[in-house]
Design an enzyme around this catalytic site. Structure first.
Site, PDB file in Angstrom:
ATOM      1  N   PHE A   1       0.812  -1.219   0.000  1.00 24.16           N
ATOM      2  CA  PHE A   1       0.000   0.000   0.000  1.00 24.16           C
ATOM      3  C   PHE A   1       0.845   1.269   0.000  1.00 24.16           C
ATOM      4  O   PHE A   1       0.352   2.349  -0.289  1.00 24.16           O
ATOM      5  CB  PHE A   1      -0.987   0.014   1.182  1.00 24.16           C
ATOM      6  CG  PHE A   1      -0.337  -0.042   2.539  1.00 24.16           C
ATOM      7  CD1 PHE A   1       0.184   1.097   3.142  1.00 24.16           C
ATOM      8  CD2 PHE A   1      -0.255  -1.247   3.225  1.00 24.16           C
ATOM      9  CE1 PHE A   1       0.771   1.045   4.398  1.00 24.16           C
ATOM     10  CE2 PHE A   1       0.337  -1.315   4.489  1.00 24.16           C
ATOM     11  CZ  PHE A   1       0.856  -0.166   5.064  1.00 24.16           C
TER      12      PHE A   1
ATOM     13  N   PHE B   1       5.564  -4.104   7.886  1.00 28.17           N
ATOM     14  CA  PHE B   1       6.492  -3.123   7.313  1.00 28.17           C
ATOM     15  C   PHE B   1       7.894  -3.714   7.265  1.00 28.17           C
ATOM     16  O   PHE B   1       8.336  -4.382   8.226  1.00 28.17           O
ATOM     17  CB  PHE B   1       6.559  -1.851   8.169  1.00 28.17           C
ATOM     18  CG  PHE B   1       5.315  -1.027   8.153  1.00 28.17           C
ATOM     19  CD1 PHE B   1       5.139  -0.021   7.216  1.00 28.17           C
ATOM     20  CD2 PHE B   1       4.310  -1.232   9.090  1.00 28.17           C
ATOM     21  CE1 PHE B   1       3.993   0.760   7.204  1.00 28.17           C
ATOM     22  CE2 PHE B   1       3.167  -0.461   9.086  1.00 28.17           C
ATOM     23  CZ  PHE B   1       3.009   0.533   8.142  1.00 28.17           C
TER      24      PHE B   1
END
Length: 464
Positions: A67, A130
Site C-alpha cells: 500500500f 512493514f
C-alpha cells in the site's frame, strides 16, 4: 534477534515469520508490535524521542498487497520520532533500531490505523507489516542557528511547558544536575531558578532556552554550542576554556507557570517591565548580551499592543518601549547582528523620528554592513538633531573616507577590466591577421596546384 536459521524462513510469509519468531518491542509487552531483524545495524546509539530519523520502508497488508513504499518514490522518509507524525507501531519499532538495521515489523490494528483504517488502501482493523531500514538519525534542533540540540530520554507529561518567568525545579540526570565538557563532569546539583534568569545560578543560556520546550517529568540531553554555553570567555570556576561545546542532561521535575501576557493587567505589565529593564541592564553590564536580549524582549512582548488610558499611561508605555528597543539595538550591536540593530532602531524612529540614539546606532550598524551612504545619511540626521555630537561628526568623516576608498577600488577594478578587454581585442586582432596571412598563402599554393594539374592534363592529351 534472529539467527541464520531463523532467516532461512524467507520462503514463508513475512507476517508469519514476524508473528512466530519476532520479539515484542511494545513498552507494555502487549504483542502489539513484533519485530524480526533481517540485517543487523551498527553497534551504538539508538534514536530517541524527538530525533529526526530517515528511513526507507515498504508497507503491506497481510495478503501481501503493497500500500505504500518510500523505495518507489526513491526518497527516504524523514520524521520526528515519538511526535505522532507516523502510526504508533512505526514510532515504537524505529525507536528499537540501530543505524543501518533492516527489520520486519508486524503491527496490530491498535498500533496502526485502528477501526477507521485508511481507505481506500487500508481497510478497518487491518494488521500491517512493514520492512524498515534505519538510514540515519540526529537530535532535534531547537534554534534556527543550530546552537541547541535536544535528545529526549524520557518523555514528559501533558503539553504544558515552562514559559519566560516560570519558576522551575530542575534535576539534571540521575545524579541531579549534570553538565559535561567532553567526558569531564563539571557540575552536578539540584536547582531552582526562574526561566530567563538561569545565569544568576551559573546555568548557561542554552539550558534556560530549552526549558520552554520541555514537559514536566521529561529527561533530555542538551548539546550546546559555545554561543549558548559559556561563550568565548569560558568559565574559569569550572575550568572550561573559551568556545567549548557542552552537554547537559536535564530532568524537569516541576514548574510553576508564569501568567501569559493576555492574563496580565496593565499595572502588572508595567511592574514586570520595570523589573525586566533592571535585570536586562544587569546582564548587559556583565557582558551577558543574549540574556539581556531575553529581558528587553519581554518588555516589548508585554507592551507593544498596549495603548493605555490617558496621556500619562501612554507616555509610560512609550518610554518603556523606547528603552527596550534602544537597548535591544545596543545588545545586537555587541552581538554583531546588524540587521536586528536596524530593525529595532526603525521601531524607535517610528515612535520618535528625532531619537538621537536610534539614528546613531542605526548608522553604526549600516557602517558595519558597508552601507556607507545610508550610514552617512543617518549620522547627518544625528547632527541635525544635535549639531554638537562630536562622535557623529567623526563618523561622517569615516563614511566619506570609506566612500572615496570604495570609488577608488571601483575605478581600479574597471580600469583593469577594460585593460584586459583591450588586451583580449588586440590578441584577437593579431589572430585574425595571422589567420588571414595563412589563408593567403594557402590560396596561392592552391592556385599553383591547379595550374600544374591543368598543364599535366594538356600534356596528356598531346600523347598518342
Amino acid at each position: 534477534m534472529t539467527t541464520d536459521k531463523d532467516q532461512s524462513m524467507d520462503d514463508q510469509s513475512p507476517a508469519v515469520v514476524s508473528a512466530v519468531k519476532g520479539i515484542d518491542v511494545t513498552p507494555n509487552k502487549d504483542e502489539g508490535v513484533r519485530k524480526v531483524v533481517k540485517k543487523q545495524g551498527e553497534d551504538g546509539d539508538r534514536p530517541m524521542i524527538g530525533d529526526k530519523v530517515a528511513v526507507h520502508y515498504t508497507g503491506k497488508l497481510l495478503n501481501g498487497k503493497k500500500f505504500d513504499s518510500s523505495m518507489d518514490r526513491k526518497k527516504p522518509f524523514i520524521f520526528n520520532l515519538g511526535k505522532g507524525q507516523v502510526i504508533k507501531g512505526l514510532d515504537i519499532g524505529v525507536s528499537s533500531m540501530q543505524r543501518g538495521e533492516v527489520c520486519m515489523l508486524l503491527c496490530k490494528p491498535e498500533y496502526a490505523y485502528g477501526s477507521a483504517g485508511c481507505l481506500p488502501k487500508i481497510p478497518p482493523n487491518a494488521m500491517l507489516q512493514f520492512e524498515v531500514e534505519l538510514l540515519s538519525f540526529k537530535g532535534e534542533v531547537l534554534t534556527d542557528d543550530g546552537g541547541i540540540t535536544r535528545r529526549i530520554k524520557v518523555k514528559g507529561e501533558g503539553y504544558n511547558s515552562p514559559n519566560d518567568g516560570s519558576t522551575v525545579h530542575v534535576l539534571y540526570s540521575t545524579v541531579h544536575l549534570e553538565g559535561r565538557c567532553g567526558e569531564r563532569l563539571f557540575d552536578s546539583r539540584n536547582l531552582h531558578f526562574v526561566v530567563g534568569e538561569s545565569e544568576d545560578m551559573g546555568v548557561p543560556l542554552g539550558v534556560d532556552r530549552a526549558m520552554e520546550k520541555m514537559q514536566k517529568g521529561e529527561c533530555c540531553m542538551l548539546y550546546l554550542k559555545p554561543k549558548y554555553g559559556f561563550g568565548k570567555d569560558g568559565r574559569a570556576q569550572h575550568k572550561i576554556g573559551p568556545n567549548s561545546d557542552l552537554m547537559y542532561e536535564v530532568t524537569l521535575n516541576d514548574f510553576e507557570k508564569a501568567k501569559e501576557s493576555w492574563e496580565l493587567d496593565l499595572k502588572e505589565k508595567l511592574d514586570l517591565s520595570a523589573r525586566a529593564k533592571q535585570k536586562g541592564t544587569q546582564y548587559f553590564k556583565a557582558g551577558c548580551f543574549l540574556q539581556a536580549v531575553v529581558q528587553y524582549q519581554r518588555i516589548v512582548s508585554w507592551l507593544e499592543m498596549e495603548f493605555g488610558v490617558g496621556k500619562e499611561q501612554q507616555q509610560t508605555i512609550q518610554n518603556f518601549l523606547l528603552v527596550a528597543q534602544l537597548n535591544l539595538a545596543m545588545c545586537y550591536l555587541r552581538l554583531r547582528e546588524y540587521a536586528l540593530v536596524v530593525e529595532n532602531c526603525n521601531k524607535v524612529i517610528e515612535l520618535d523620528g528625532k531619537n538621537e540614539k536610534a539614528l546613531y546606532r542605526r548608522g553604526e550598524a549600516r557602517l558595519f554592513r558597508n552601507e556607507f551612504s545610508l550610514a552617512m545619511s543617518d549620522f547627518k540626521l544625528v547632527l541635525q538633531v544635535n549639531p554638537s555630537n562630536r562622535a557623529a561628526h567623526g563618523q561622517v568623516s569615516i563614511c566619506q573616507c570609506k566612500i572615496r576608498e570604495h570609488h577608488e577600488r571601483d575605478k581600479k577594478i574597471y580600469a583593469n577590466m577594460f585593460q584586459k578587454f583591450a588586451e583580449h581585442d588586440v590578441k584577437a586582432g593579431k589572430g585574425k591577421r595571422r589567420r588571414g596571412e595563412d589563408s593567403g598563402v594557402m590560396n596561392e599554393n592552391h592556385q599553383v596546384a591547379i595550374k600544374r594539374r591543368r598543364r599535366s592534363q594538356d600534356h596528356g592529351q598531346d600523347c598518342p
